[in-house]
Design a protein around this motif. Structure first.
Motif, mmCIF file in Angstrom:
data_model
loop_
_atom_site.group_PDB
_atom_site.id
_atom_site.type_symbol
_atom_site.label_atom_id
_atom_site.label_comp_id
_atom_site.label_asym_id
_atom_site.label_seq_id
_atom_site.Cartn_x
_atom_site.Cartn_y
_atom_site.Cartn_z
ATOM 1 N N ASN A 217 -91.278 27.474 64.245
ATOM 2 C CA ASN A 217 -90.016 26.757 64.297
ATOM 3 C C ASN A 217 -88.828 27.892 63.800
ATOM 4 O OD1 ASN A 217 -90.726 24.009 64.765
ATOM 5 N ND2 ASN A 217 -91.402 23.788 62.576
ATOM 6 N N VAL B 271 -104.348 32.470 57.709
ATOM 7 C CA VAL B 271 -103.572 31.425 57.122
ATOM 8 C C VAL B 271 -102.047 31.668 57.538
ATOM 9 C CG1 VAL B 271 -103.150 30.082 55.286
ATOM 10 C CG2 VAL B 271 -105.452 31.176 55.732
ATOM 11 N N ASN C 258 -97.792 30.809 57.545
ATOM 12 C CA ASN C 258 -96.834 30.191 56.856
ATOM 13 C C ASN C 258 -96.726 28.666 57.194
ATOM 14 O OD1 ASN C 258 -95.294 29.983 58.996
ATOM 15 N ND2 ASN C 258 -94.034 32.013 58.279
ATOM 16 N N TYR C 259 -95.896 27.937 56.504
ATOM 17 C CA TYR C 259 -95.920 26.491 56.393
ATOM 18 C C TYR C 259 -95.303 26.071 57.963
ATOM 19 C CZ TYR C 259 -97.137 26.093 51.623
ATOM 20 O OH TYR C 259 -98.109 26.023 50.537
ATOM 21 N N ALA C 260 -94.465 27.087 58.328
ATOM 22 C CA ALA C 260 -93.566 26.519 59.733
ATOM 23 C C ALA C 260 -94.430 27.227 60.938
ATOM 24 C CB ALA C 260 -92.362 27.422 59.667
ATOM 25 N N THR C 261 -95.509 27.720 60.888
ATOM 26 C CA THR C 261 -96.329 28.200 62.136
ATOM 27 C C THR C 261 -97.586 27.443 62.095
ATOM 28 O OG1 THR C 261 -95.389 30.375 61.946
ATOM 29 C CG2 THR C 261 -97.495 30.201 63.154
ATOM 30 N N LYS C 262 -97.969 27.017 63.156
ATOM 31 C CA LYS C 262 -99.132 26.391 63.497
ATOM 32 C C LYS C 262 -99.974 27.215 64.567
ATOM 33 C CE LYS C 262 -97.614 21.641 62.006
ATOM 34 N NZ LYS C 262 -96.452 21.914 61.340
#
Length: 166
Positions: free
Chosen positions: A108, A149, A151-155
């Protein structure tokens, strides 16, 4: 999801169809749609606010579509660069179809989705596209993956493709 239906001078690649692989076990019931029966209230306010940002949404969708198209271009360039190697493996085994795993990331950025290319792997070959399920087993497609792993914004996402000679 990016458009993975790509073709070059020698090969055609498309996403794997559901009837070509063994289906995994089902997990249970679907989503709860009871929120549609709630009384009028804050939902309508949010809906009116969303209409006010329509111009920004159209720009955002155009930017996302352009970025999504870049993954298809990347796949086509990779396929063109590796045509000789794939053709050699197909001739060596006497097969006419092959399976690819495409790894990409969805991040994002200021409210827009960005599709980032990661890597492409040739998983193997099969006598025909109908027998690609011998390579794309449920363990391969839905099993655990050793990955970094983010970060929280990347899938991290995976796409499985079937390629054939033209």
């Amino acid at each position: 999801m990016p458009n993975f239906s790509v073709s070059t001078d020698n090969f055609t690649v498309r996403p794997v169809r559901q009837d070509e692989v063994v289906a995994p076990q089902k997990m249970g019931r679907g989503p709860d749609l009871s929120y549609m029966t709630l009384p009028d209230g804050p939902r309508q306010f949010n809906q009116r606010a969303a209409v006010g940002g329509a111009a920004a949404a159209v720009f955002s969708q155009a930017a996302a579509a352009l970025n999504e198209h870049s993954v298809s271009v990347w796949l086509r360039k990779w396929l063109q660069a590796h045509e000789a190697k794939i053709g050699q493996v197909l001739l060596q085994h006497g097969h006419s179809a092959f399976a690819l795993q495409v790894n990409y990331a969805v991040a994002n950025s200021f409210g827009n989705q960005m599709f980032l290319s990661r890597d492409i792997y040739l998983l193997g070959t099969a006598p025909s596209a109908k027998e690609i399920g011998t390579i794309l087993t449920p363990d391969v497609m839905f099993g655990p993956k050793a990955d970094a792993v983010p970060n929280y914004a990347t899938k991290f996402k995976y796409a499985y493709l079937v390629g054939e000679r033209r």
